[in-house]
Design an enzyme around this catalytic site. Sequence first.
Site, short mmCIF file in Angstrom:
data_model
loop_
_atom_site.label_atom_id
_atom_site.label_comp_id
_atom_site.label_asym_id
_atom_site.label_seq_id
_atom_site.Cartn_x
_atom_site.Cartn_y
_atom_site.Cartn_z
N ARG A 213 1.95 0.41 8.15
CA ARG A 213 1.48 0.14 9.51
C ARG A 213 2.35 -0.93 10.18
NH1 ARG A 213 -3.24 1.77 7.17
NH2 ARG A 213 -3.98 3.72 8.12
N ASP B 274 2.49 6.36 6.12
CA ASP B 274 1.27 6.60 6.88
C ASP B 274 1.65 7.28 8.19
OD1 ASP B 274 -1.55 6.23 7.95
OD2 ASP B 274 -1.66 5.03 6.12
N HIS C 79 -2.83 11.29 6.76
CA HIS C 79 -2.01 10.10 7.07
C HIS C 79 -0.51 10.43 6.99
CE1 HIS C 79 -5.24 7.17 7.46
NE2 HIS C 79 -5.80 7.67 6.38
N ASP D 72 -6.87 10.34 1.03
CA ASP D 72 -8.04 9.91 1.79
C ASP D 72 -7.96 10.39 3.23
OD1 ASP D 72 -5.82 8.13 2.17
OD2 ASP D 72 -7.16 6.75 3.20
N GLU D 73 -9.10 10.40 3.88
CA GLU D 73 -9.21 10.60 5.33
C GLU D 73 -8.34 11.76 5.82
OE1 GLU D 73 -10.54 6.16 6.79
OE2 GLU D 73 -8.40 6.62 6.79
N TYR E 223 -11.74 -5.65 0.87
CA TYR E 223 -10.77 -5.33 1.92
C TYR E 223 -10.46 -6.64 2.64
CZ TYR E 223 -10.32 -0.24 1.86
OH TYR E 223 -10.00 1.05 1.53
N ASP F 84 -8.46 -7.35 5.07
CA ASP F 84 -8.28 -7.38 6.52
C ASP F 84 -9.61 -7.58 7.24
OD1 ASP F 84 -8.40 -4.78 5.22
OD2 ASP F 84 -8.47 -3.90 7.21
N TRP G 69 -4.89 -3.99 4.64
CA TRP G 69 -4.34 -3.03 5.60
C TRP G 69 -3.82 -3.81 6.81
CZ3 TRP G 69 -3.92 1.57 3.43
CH2 TRP G 69 -4.79 1.90 2.39
#
Length: 535
Positions: A142, A171, A242, A308-309, A400, A402, A450
């Site tokens: 990112r 990503d 992603h 994921d996702e 996490y 972040d 992240w």
Amino acid sequence: MDLIPRVRRGQVAGGRAELGAGPRLVVGAGAEGAARWMRTVLAPATGVEFDGEPDGPAVHLAVDEALGREAYRLTVTPGGVRLTGGDAAGVFWAAQTMRQLLGPGAFRKAPLPGAAPWTLPVCDIEDRPRFHWRGFMLDVARHFMPKDGVLRHLDLMAAHKLNVLHLHLTDDQGWRPEIARYPRLTEVGGWRHRTKVGLRESPLWDERPHGGCYSQDDLREIVAYAAARFITVVPEIDIPGHSQAAIAAYPELGNADVVDTAALPVLDHWGVNPNVLAPTEATVRFYENVLTELLDVFPGTFFHIGGDECPKEQWRASPAAQARIAELGAGDEDGLQSALIRHFDRWLADRGRRLIGWDEILEGGLAQGAAVSSWRGYAGGVAAARAGHDVVMCPQSQVYLDWRQADGPDEPVPISHVRTLEDVYRFEPVPAELTAAEAEHVIGTQANVWTEVLDSPRAVDYAVYPRLAALAEVAWSQLPPPAERDWPDFEARMGTHYARLDALGVEYRPPGGPRPWQRRPGVPGRPLEGPPPIV
């Protein structure tokens, strides 16, 4: 002794032993790595040259396999220092403890003028880790982190006895590793035209292009630097979600029968993205070629494939994807993703490696050899362990980094629920509902950071520290149940540890809240009220 992580057994006899200006290192077989680190890091920090006279004070480094994997014993007497490890890594962790015992000044790059002689408390310490996967996941996709920044985080991990760096390399917003066969992955996929500042609700944009990549030699250097600190680097290449940066570079990787993939740029904002890989044989071959190059760079056992996702809307609308489901007998879109995961699990196993992915890879069934990073709470890890899969516990509700560290207006770009230093300290990686046999499949834990809103090394420091120090103790030390943990004791030891972080130049979040320059006024996040759900 204010050690972090806390040691299993430590006895202080009283008094201190002076290290002297020139003790000699007596290095046994297998302890050469720790000796090299002491000469190249500890010696410049302290000004102590470890090349004394044969009949002078000595620091003995040795391996005794009877101690066990990564375990060590550190003994300081008026006559000398002895560091004994169950293996080479154990000797190295003993050296990290010795560094803490020397004081915060030992964490600098050079000694301060007029510093007092270096001394150690007369003591006997026996220690070993609870878990053998003690990890930190760093998202460099990112927001790109230059190579020297990654090397710096490896030094910080070693100082906390963490031993797995999970590098999130690709990503929607960027592709970071050089792939010689597919140069457009970094030439096109490695940068974006602009970047959303804040999350989706934010109206703010940074109109500067953002990007960066690592050559394969850069990555080999990172791996070698990590290995010298007994840290394994686990790379992550996202499949099949992603993946918009890869599709922007090679549009044929996308679902071109339902979307104009040639018009897709590297994504410039955040969130779950519908543009996923097309599940074709050509895509599978492409990623096999990518992984073939990276397996030559990353020699560790595990390779992370994300998983994921992955929204399934494009697959539902795609005639090609539906034909693929029928061809494979996958049943539905979840089965199709499972078939992809199973393929790469077999492919990696044939090459002596193991697949690991986020807990969505459980959906549709999971190949037996795969391991799971449990991020959506505990449930995925529980299901995986009960099914006989190894698990790394990293639930977002607990680790996490972040997520915001306090409630209130000064917290920079506040994300989700509050996770304080104490919250991370009270995290328990092994769910209570697992049997003893099932709990053996919890091979470790890690904290994830992240970087959607962490757009500089200073912002990463603020989010990660001091909370990663708490995770390091959770991962290393055999602690009592969360409710019984001695938070005041840990908080008191952190008083000394902050001075070590200061010496290392870490711009952590102070206990009293952010410093003025650590705030981000006017940049909205997405704060959520109340405690996070534990699922």
